[in-house]
Each structure stands twice: as structure tokens, then as C-alpha cells.
Design an enzyme around this catalytic site. Structure first.
Site, PDB file in Angstrom:
ATOM      1  N   GLU A 180       0.400  -1.299  -0.046  1.00 41.91           N
ATOM      2  CA  GLU A 180       0.275  -0.043  -0.291  1.00 41.91           C
ATOM      3  C   GLU A 180       0.971   1.456  -0.295  1.00 41.91           C
ATOM      4  OE1 GLU A 180      -2.601   0.084   3.167  1.00 41.91           O
ATOM      5  OE2 GLU A 180      -4.085  -1.634   2.663  1.00 41.91           O
ATOM      6  N   GLU A 200     -13.811   6.039   0.186  1.00 39.37           N
ATOM      7  CA  GLU A 200     -15.023   4.935   1.374  1.00 39.37           C
ATOM      8  C   GLU A 200     -15.073   5.373   2.084  1.00 39.37           C
ATOM      9  OE1 GLU A 200     -12.700   1.065   1.301  1.00 39.37           O
ATOM     10  OE2 GLU A 200     -10.355   1.775   0.583  1.00 39.37           O
ATOM     11  N   LYS A 234     -14.752   4.381   5.976  1.00 40.68           N
ATOM     12  CA  LYS A 234     -13.378   4.098   7.050  1.00 40.68           C
ATOM     13  C   LYS A 234     -13.230   4.557   8.273  1.00 40.68           C
ATOM     14  CE  LYS A 234      -9.638   2.832   5.081  1.00 40.68           C
ATOM     15  NZ  LYS A 234      -8.459   1.908   4.804  1.00 40.68           N
ATOM     16  N   GLU A 268      -8.665   9.170   5.893  1.00 41.06           N
ATOM     17  CA  GLU A 268      -8.881   7.825   5.517  1.00 41.06           C
ATOM     18  C   GLU A 268     -10.361   7.590   4.775  1.00 41.06           C
ATOM     19  OE1 GLU A 268      -6.945   5.147   7.194  1.00 41.06           O
ATOM     20  OE2 GLU A 268      -5.164   6.071   8.200  1.00 41.06           O
TER      21      GLU A 268
END
Length: 486
Positions: A290, A344, A347, A353
């Protein structure tokens, strides 16, 4: 994350019982299925991949991901569980998957019987059509919130799954590893001083032995953003953003020159491996599972802007696509997965995030990337139809069609996609009708490829949704005729 399927089904760990003949027959069945499998050779030539997280309430169905990947020219995707709908969506695309074994499953798969059952239920049914290359056992287990409970079962889970894969004769096809947070390092600067946290050495040393024995990579989630955000005065922004024009930093001990922070972080891990396990350091490769940069965040989250996210991810993609190594390992091309495909909204944690996506949930770019993968890194054999739209204003789009020989995150098709009922969005590739300046023979070739791709996608839909398409598109006409030879 839903509970492990084995636990939901009331499974209890037990040692496998049964004859060698039964095991051999099971392996033979798997081998026969794989032998009959259609070729899946479309994985991108690039070492670049992308993380496909799904912690959101407004994300599109898995089928809608494929056009976005086509537009990017990326053929390697990491997912965080073995969701059947996701694995089916990637069937016969040639996209190479890294599939996660959720943390909740670690205790179950640590037992050989549990590992064999999880593999049989979650992975083997999809191997005929879906290219699964890596299983990551847990994510950031040693530094996560449940580290005290899960750390002791991490290596047994990896070993059991490796044994189950080997028993089926798949160990040359599927690699078993795990992904670590950069927090496993106790020291990371300068890179030559890299060392693991002392409290984690009892876990990491045998894990490194496992990697050396199986030839599996050491995966690390590396984010220069956090180093910059934590110390914006001490870490120069251009260094963290991987800007090619930055003068770089010299390691005072090794005298190696570091042009950007990402390769410095990777080399710090290499040095930590060497300090913990000299033998393993000679053969174990470090890969970035990542890396990314948020495009938004709270007011106190320094540097989380669309401009910085675009610069970082463009530079990271360029760095990997160039096939270069790190200063310490110049002969080992850096491999990395960008985080993430979508923003997203569910999260937890910092506001940032929820803003790591290259795309918004509706399929439009979160920002424009300046880097475009060369077309020879093609995943699907074509770049989509129609002319590019710099604004990328369509929703689920078939990106990549332009005359420059590159894939473009901001390219969108001229014709809008068809949105199937129930939110199952499918992008129809009407290149026969909107093929721009393509020669007629080229247009027909692209249309045939589109028809094949459409047939693949149709197989993932319920029967009652398979007729929800524009009736007179060239793709559907070819499907009616039943002729898809070149």
C-alpha cells in the site's frame, strides 16, 4: 469485515483425517480444472497495482471496477477478502489478484484442517477463471488493535495455508505472505539504521525464515504522507511527494543518495531485515503493498489536498513503471500497489482515511493524474473507445481512449454507459459506433474484443438482468450473430 466464513458455519479446528489417496484425488481434480482453464494472460506488464477497498456505503458494484482499471491500464489488484462477487467480477479478465485472508480467519486457518477448508471454500472454486496470485494473511497484524491476540497465530496461519496450497499443487501459482505496517520498524532514519522493534523480533525473525524458505515477498504498507504530516517542518514536501526534481537526501552512513522518501522507507525495511536475519536478507524481496496520499482531511491534517494527492500518486506510478530499484537494491525493480481505487466513506479513524481514492464512488476521478501508463502495459488488450474527455465527467466510464498511446485516468467515452436495474452498472464499449478516427478494420477488431468482454460480464449477472442493454449496439449485434472470431 464480516466474521470468517468457517466460524459462521460453526467450524471447529481439527486435524485433517483421510487417506493420501483422497488428498491426491483432490489435487488431481484441481489440476484438471486448471488445465481446462482459459488463458488469462492479460496482466499488465507494469509492476504497478492498486488496492480495491470496499469500506463504503455508496460504492459501485464490482463489475463497474473493470472499466476504471482498463482506463488506468492497471492489471494487478489487491482486495482484502475473498468475496465471491468480487472474484467472479474479475473472472476471465486476466487481472492478477492479491486476495486477503481477513484477520477474523487467522485463528481458524492456523490449523492445517482449517486452512485446507478455507482454501477449498473461498479460493479453489474461482481458480479456473480468476487469476489469483497471492494470498495475504491478515493486514498489519503485528501492529493492529488485535495484535496481542493475533500475533502468535500469524505465522502458523501462513504456514498452514502454504501447506494447503502445496498439497493441491498450487504453490508455484499462489504465494502466501502477509502485509505489515511500517510501524514494525523501531528505527527508520537514516535508512541504513533501519531496525525492527525489539518486541516484534520474536515474531518477525521466524516470519523472515518462512519468506526465505518459500520465496515469498515481505510486504509493507509505506506512506510518506504520514512522515510529512507528523513533521511538516522536518520533512520537505517535495521529498515526501517523490518529486523528480528534488535534490534528494544522502544517508550519512551508507553515503547512498535517496531521491525520495518512499525508496528510503523501503531501504530502511531492507536494512531491518538484514539486522534481524542476515541469511533471509540475501533472498527476501520487499514490496510495497500500500502507498498513497489523501486528497482531503481535517484542517489539522497537513498536506491532505487534491494537488498533493495527484502529485504523489502520479510520481509513485511513474517510479514503479520505470522499473527501477532502490538505492540499496538497484537491481530489484520496485513493486507497489497504490491505495486506493475509491474514496471509502465508512473507513474509521482520521478524516483523511476516507479520501485516498483515485476515484469518487460514482466513478469520476477525484483529481487528474499527470502520469499515464504506456499502452504496452495494457491489461485488457485495448484502451476503450471514443475520444478523451479531460474533465472525466461521466460516471462509470470506459477510460483510456486517446491517440497518444497512453492510458488516462481522465478519459471518458463519448456514449454514456447503461445502468442495469438494482444499481448493477455496466459500461458498454460501443466502439463500433463511437470509434473516433479508427480505421474500419481496427474498429471491428475493437468491437469484437468488446463483445468478448461483454459476454464475460454477462456471465456475472443474474439471468433477469442480462437483457438490460442498448439493443442495437455493435457488441450486442455480434452477440446475437454468435460470431466473435477475428
Amino acid at each position: 469485515m464480516a466474521p470468517c466464513r468457517l466460524l459462521r458455519a460453526g467450524w471447529r479446528p481439527q486435524r485433517p483425517c483421510g487417506s493420501r489417496l483422497a488428498a491426491a484425488l483432490c489435487a488431481a481434480v484441481v489440476a484438471l480444472a486448471l488445465a481446462r482453464a482459459p488463458a488469462a494472460d492479460a496482466t499488465s506488464a507494469s509492476l504497478l497495482g492498486i488496492n480495491y477497498g470496499r469500506v463504503g456505503s455508496n460504492l459501485p458494484p464490482p463489475q463497474s471496477v473493470l472499466p476504471l482499471l482498463e482506463g488506468l491500464g492497471i492489471g494487478r489488484v489487491r482486495v482484502y477478502d475473498a468475496d465471491p462477487a468480487v472474484l467472479r467480477a474479475f473472472a476471465r479478465t486476466g487481472v492478477e489478484l492479491v486476495v486477503g485472508v481477513p484477520d477474523e480467519c487467522l485463528a481458524a486457518v492456523a490449523d492445517p484442517g482449517g486452512a485446507a477448508q478455507w482454501l477449498k471454500e473461498s479460493i479453489v472454486p474461482f481458480l479456473r477463471d480468476t487469476k489469483i496470485a497471492v494470498l495475504t494473511v491478515g493486514n498489519e497484524v503485528l501492529t493492529g488493535g488485535n495484535s496481542s491476540a493475533l500475533s502468535r497465530v500469524l505465522l502458523p496461519a501462513m504456514q498452514s495455508l502454504h501447506g494447503a496450497v502445496a498439497a493441491l499443487g498450487l504453490d508455484k501459482q499462489i504465494t502466501i505472505t502477509t502485509a505489515h505496517n511500517l510501524g514494525v520498524l523501531g528505527t527508520s532514519y537514516p535508512p541504513s539504521a533501519g531496525a525492527f522493534r525489539k518486541d516484534l523480533l520474536p515474531y518477525l525473525c521466524p516470519i523472515l525464515d518462512y519468506h526465505a524458505r518459500t520465496g515469498s515477498p515481505f510486504l509493507v504498507n509505506a506512506y510518506p504522507y504520514f512522515a510529512y504530516s507528523d513533521d511538516p517542518k522536518g520533512v520537505q514536501l517535495d521529498y515526501a511527494l517523490l518529486e523528480p526534481g528534488f535534490a534528494g537526501v544522502q544517508d550519512p552512513n551508507s553515503r547512498l543518495h535517496y531521491p525520495n522518501l518512499l525508496v528510503a522507507q523501503v531501504d530502511a525495511v531492507y536494512h531491518a531485515i538484514a539486522a534481524a536475519n542476515t541469511a533471509a536478507s540475501r533472498v527476501v524481496e520487499v514490496r510495497v503493498s500500500e502507498t498513497g496520499w489523501p486528497s482531503a482531511g481535517a484542517t489539522n491534517e497537513t498536506g491532505a489536498t487534491p494537488r498533493n494527492a495527484a502529485r504523489y500518486n502520479s510520481n509513485a506510478m511513474r517510479l514503479v513503471a520505470e522499473g527501477r530499484g532502490t538505492p540499496l537494491k538497484p537491481g530489484v525493480p520496485l513493486r507497489a500497489y497504490v491505495f486506493a481505487l475509491f474514496n471509502e466513506n465508512l473507513k474509521p479513524g482520521l478524516a483523511s482515511e476516507r479520501y485516498y481514492g483515485l476515484f469518487k464512488p460514482d466513478g469520476t476521478p477525484a483529481y487528474d493524474l499527470s502520469f499515464k501508463l504506456p499502452r504496452d502495459n495494457s491489461t485488457f488488450g485495448y484502451g476503450g473507445g471514443g475520444s478523451g474527455n479531460a474533465n472525466g465527467s461521466s460516471g462509470y466510464f470506459n477510460g483510456g481512449g486517446n491517440s497518444g498511446g497512453y492510458y488516462d485516468i481522465s478519459a471518458a467515452v463519448r456514449d454514456p454507459p447503461v445502468i442495469a436495474s438494482g444499481g448493477a452498472a455496466l459500461a458498454l464499449e460501443n466502439v463500433g459506433r463511437s470509434g473516433g478516427d479508427h480505421h474500419p478494420s481496427t474498429r471491428r477488431r475493437l468491437t469484437i474484443l468488446c463483445a468478448r468482454n461483454l459476454m464475460t460480464r454477462l456471465q456475472t449477472l443474474p439471468h433477469d438482468q442480462r437483457q438490460l442493454f442498448i439493443p442495437d449496439t455493435p457488441s450486442v449485434q455480434i452477440l446475437r450473430i454468435g460470431k466473435v472470431d477475428t
